[in-house]
Design a protein around this motif. Structure first.
Motif, short mmCIF file in Angstrom:
data_model
loop_
_atom_site.label_atom_id
_atom_site.label_comp_id
_atom_site.label_asym_id
_atom_site.label_seq_id
_atom_site.Cartn_x
_atom_site.Cartn_y
_atom_site.Cartn_z
N LEU A 142 -6.19 13.64 0.89
CA LEU A 142 -6.86 12.33 0.95
C LEU A 142 -7.87 12.13 -0.18
O LEU A 142 -7.87 11.07 -0.80
CB LEU A 142 -7.50 12.12 2.32
N PRO A 143 -8.73 13.12 -0.48
CA PRO A 143 -9.62 12.90 -1.62
C PRO A 143 -8.88 12.65 -2.92
O PRO A 143 -9.30 11.84 -3.75
CB PRO A 143 -10.42 14.20 -1.70
N LEU A 144 -7.73 13.34 -3.09
CA LEU A 144 -6.99 13.15 -4.34
C LEU A 144 -6.37 11.76 -4.44
O LEU A 144 -6.25 11.21 -5.53
CB LEU A 144 -5.88 14.21 -4.45
N ILE A 145 -5.95 11.20 -3.29
CA ILE A 145 -5.32 9.89 -3.38
C ILE A 145 -6.31 8.76 -3.09
O ILE A 145 -5.93 7.59 -3.00
CB ILE A 145 -4.08 9.75 -2.44
N VAL A 203 0.84 -1.20 0.00
CA VAL A 203 0.00 0.00 0.00
C VAL A 203 0.88 1.25 0.00
O VAL A 203 0.63 2.19 -0.75
CB VAL A 203 -0.95 0.00 1.22
N THR A 204 1.93 1.24 0.82
CA THR A 204 2.82 2.40 0.90
C THR A 204 3.38 2.73 -0.47
O THR A 204 3.40 3.90 -0.89
CB THR A 204 3.98 2.13 1.87
N VAL A 205 3.84 1.70 -1.20
CA VAL A 205 4.43 1.94 -2.51
C VAL A 205 3.41 2.58 -3.46
O VAL A 205 3.71 3.53 -4.18
CB VAL A 205 5.00 0.63 -3.10
N ILE A 206 2.17 2.07 -3.42
CA ILE A 206 1.12 2.62 -4.29
C ILE A 206 0.85 4.08 -3.94
O ILE A 206 0.80 4.95 -4.81
CB ILE A 206 -0.17 1.79 -4.16
N ILE A 207 0.68 4.37 -2.64
CA ILE A 207 0.38 5.73 -2.19
C ILE A 207 1.53 6.67 -2.54
O ILE A 207 1.33 7.78 -3.04
CB ILE A 207 0.13 5.76 -0.66
N GLN A 208 2.75 6.18 -2.29
CA GLN A 208 3.93 6.99 -2.53
C GLN A 208 4.05 7.36 -4.01
O GLN A 208 4.33 8.51 -4.34
CB GLN A 208 5.16 6.19 -2.10
#
Lengths: 277, 299
Positions: free
Chosen positions: A187-190, A152-157
């Motif tokens: 948060l809405p953007l990601i 998840v971190t990699v995707i968010i990053q």
């Protein structure tokens, strides 16, 4: 692309996709095989699906796996989003290198090592503080959260680093406090990336056999553990039926999600163009 | 409320955002390695838990290096480690040979076709890993689809021994890890400027020359990332050698699993894990560097 290479590339592509999909197709075909001998064709039948749905062991294991996967995905998304924001928005903080290392390592760590190390941790904790008293739902969920949050971190990053920071900066310049900016803008953007992360974590958890085998206790059998104990002995028709159901369910969900995301993306692009005019 | 407390609260919130995942990983990712390290220096005993403590009641150190000495001198273990490296490396090369042209073809397809082709690469990745390996059991079996088909064609009279061989392990490894090779390659090939290749061709380069002098160097970061993403997890693979390999298929992940669950020798299993980790530290650091560079380049 010149024609000779193109023909070569096309044939490799055809071979590659055949390689990826023939095994799945063969499982689906044989799941409708009436014969108990999984490899001899004995006519068309759906009897294995009926037997599967009457098998309580399978249903219990599936339910346990689903509960673990939902809990894992939720925690992994929360922690992973926090970690992703920390890594791409907070600049250099103390211990960042160690943090980044701990985030990326679970992605490639062989499962046997992760599983063994977590089991030994749980056993040591049990001796020291009496927790966890049993191994099962809780310990498997903790183990899955730990490696799923890395994905998840990699995707968010990658979503945050590909994203224009000007919206957040504008909000800050207009006097928005950082915390408000995070909740109202970032948060809405990601959110799409968070949904993608949740789904990936859910799938990874549902899929895991090795780590769960290590950290589970007696009685706590997840669906992959049950399947593994059966297929060790060879190909069986009811597992073919189960595999078919999973293949169809996953394929339909992925295709629907893919289609929805593409539409959303196009809509955004259109809106951006309209806004730019 | 004064601006000062607002700022303080925001700082606090930032710290909280870092601290939660940080502490989680310290407890559930880093601490377990310390424990493995500790147990790897113990002797196995018949007790619960089945290993000797690191210190005796008087506080004297009981740790031994016996397990490591055993691993580094026992022929079987050395062979197993080397075999794992060679199998993982071979599978990585096979993935590259199949994955590079595929990634190239996908990256060069029209935009509608491209997104469908990409979806078709990712789709198997979402379907249970275990079931995908299981699917090959049905194909490679002595009475499986491939043997039946070849006998029906009349190419062979008796079934070929396909399952429970190294060949089957390679098939399983390539099949399972191929998407990990294709995706980073695709990401880099898709961004590549095709004019550079055209320019090389216009200036009289042969296609193979254009490939080795232009495409390959530009694609190298993707090649490295893809190879590491396949090699590292393949080294410790347990399910594939267990289900598709023969009983003599000694891959280190399987040996570790058996040492722990069958022989119940926790200290030896722990030292097997530590040695495996030591072998993987270099590729993992490499991968981390390449990812960091990639993230830096994108920002």
């Amino acid at each position: 692309m010149n024609r000779k290479t193109s023909r070569f590339v096309l044939s490799v592509l055809a071979f590659g996709y055949a390689f990826l999909y023939i095994p799945l197709a063969s499982v689906i075909v044989y799941s409708f095989n009436d014969s108990r001998l999984a490899t001899v064709w004995g006519g068309f039948s759906t009897r294995w699906y009926g037997e599967l749905l009457r098998n309580e062991q399978v249903l219990d294991a599936a339910f346990l796996s689903l509960r673990i996967a939902v809990t894992t995905a939720t925690f992994a998304t929360i922690f992973g989003t926090m970690a992703g924001m920390a890594l791409s928005r907070f600049g250099g903080f103390r211990g960042r290198t160690l943090f980044a290392g701990m985030i990326i390592s679970p992605l490639v760590m062989p499962e046997v090592i992760t599983g063994l190390s977590l089991l030994l941790l749980f056993i040591s904790l049990q001796q020291l503080i009496g927790w966890p008293a049993h191994r099962g739902f809780t310990t498997i969920t903790i183990a899955h959260t730990t490696f799923a949050m890395a994905y998840v971190t990699v995707i968010i990053q990658s979503r945050l680093s590909g994203m224009d920071q000007s919206l957040e900066e504008a909000a800050m310049d207009l006097g928005g406090r950082p915390l408000r900016v995070v909740f109202d803008i970032t948060l809405p953007l990601i959110a799409p990336a968070m949904v993608a992360g949740w789904l990936l974590a859910f799938t990874l958890s549902l899929d895991d056999l090795v780590i769960a085998t290590f950290v589970s206790g007696p009685g706590g059998s997840t669906l992959p553990m049950l399947i593994f104990s059966k297929v060790k002995l060879g190909v069986t028709p009811d597992i073919n039926a189960l595999a078919t159901l999973i293949i169809l369910f996953v394929s339909i969900s992925v295709i629907v999600a893919w289609y929805a995301m593409r539409r959303m993306q196009r809509q955004t692009e259109k809106n951006m163009q309209t806004a730019a005019k | 409320m004064s601006a000062g407390t607002d700022k303080g609260r925001d700082m606090l919130w930032q710290r909280f955002t870092v601290a939660i995942p940080y502490i989680w990983l310290l407890i559930f990712f880093l601490a377990p390695f310390a424990i493995i390290l500790k147990i790897s220096t113990a002797d196995p005993i018949i007790a619960q838990p089945p290993f000797t403590p690191t210190f005796d009641d008087g506080g004297a150190l009981l740790a031994t290096a016996d397990n490591y000495k055993f691993l580094l001198t026992d022929k079987l273990y050395i062979i197993t480690y080397l075999k794992s490296v060679s199998m993982a490396a071979t599978a990585t090369i096979l993935c590259l040979l199949l994955g590079f042209p595929m990634a190239y073809g996908i990256a060069r397809a029209g935009s509608a076709a491209r997104s469908i082709l990409l979806l078709l690469v990712i789709l198997p990745f979402w379907i249970s890993f275990l079931l995908r390996v299981y699917a090959w059991m049905g194909l490679l079996n002595n009475h499986g689809v491939i043997n039946n088909f070849l006998m029906w064609l009349g190419i062979i009279d008796a079934p070929l021994q396909l399952i429970y061989t190294d060949f089957a392990i390679y098939i399983g490894l390539v099949y399972s890890y191929l998407p990990f090779m294709i995706l980073p390659l695709y990401a880099i090939l898709e961004r590549m400027d095709l004019d550079l290749v055209d320019a090389a061709l216009d200036l009289g380069a042969r296609p193979s020359q254009a490939f080795w002098d232009v495409t390959w160097p530009l694609a190298r970061p993707g090649v490295i990332a893809g190879c590491l993403l396949v090699f590292i997890p393949a080294m410790g693979e347990y399910v594939i050698p267990y289900l598709l390999g023969g009983p003599e298929a000694l891959m280190i992940g399987r040996v570790l699993f058996d040492e722990f669950f069958v022989n119940r020798d926790w200290p030896l299993a722990s030292s097997v894990a530590i040695v495996l980790l030591m072998m993987l530290v270099v590729p993992i650091v490499f991968l981390q560097r390449s990812q960091a560079k990639d993230a830096g380049g994108a920002a």
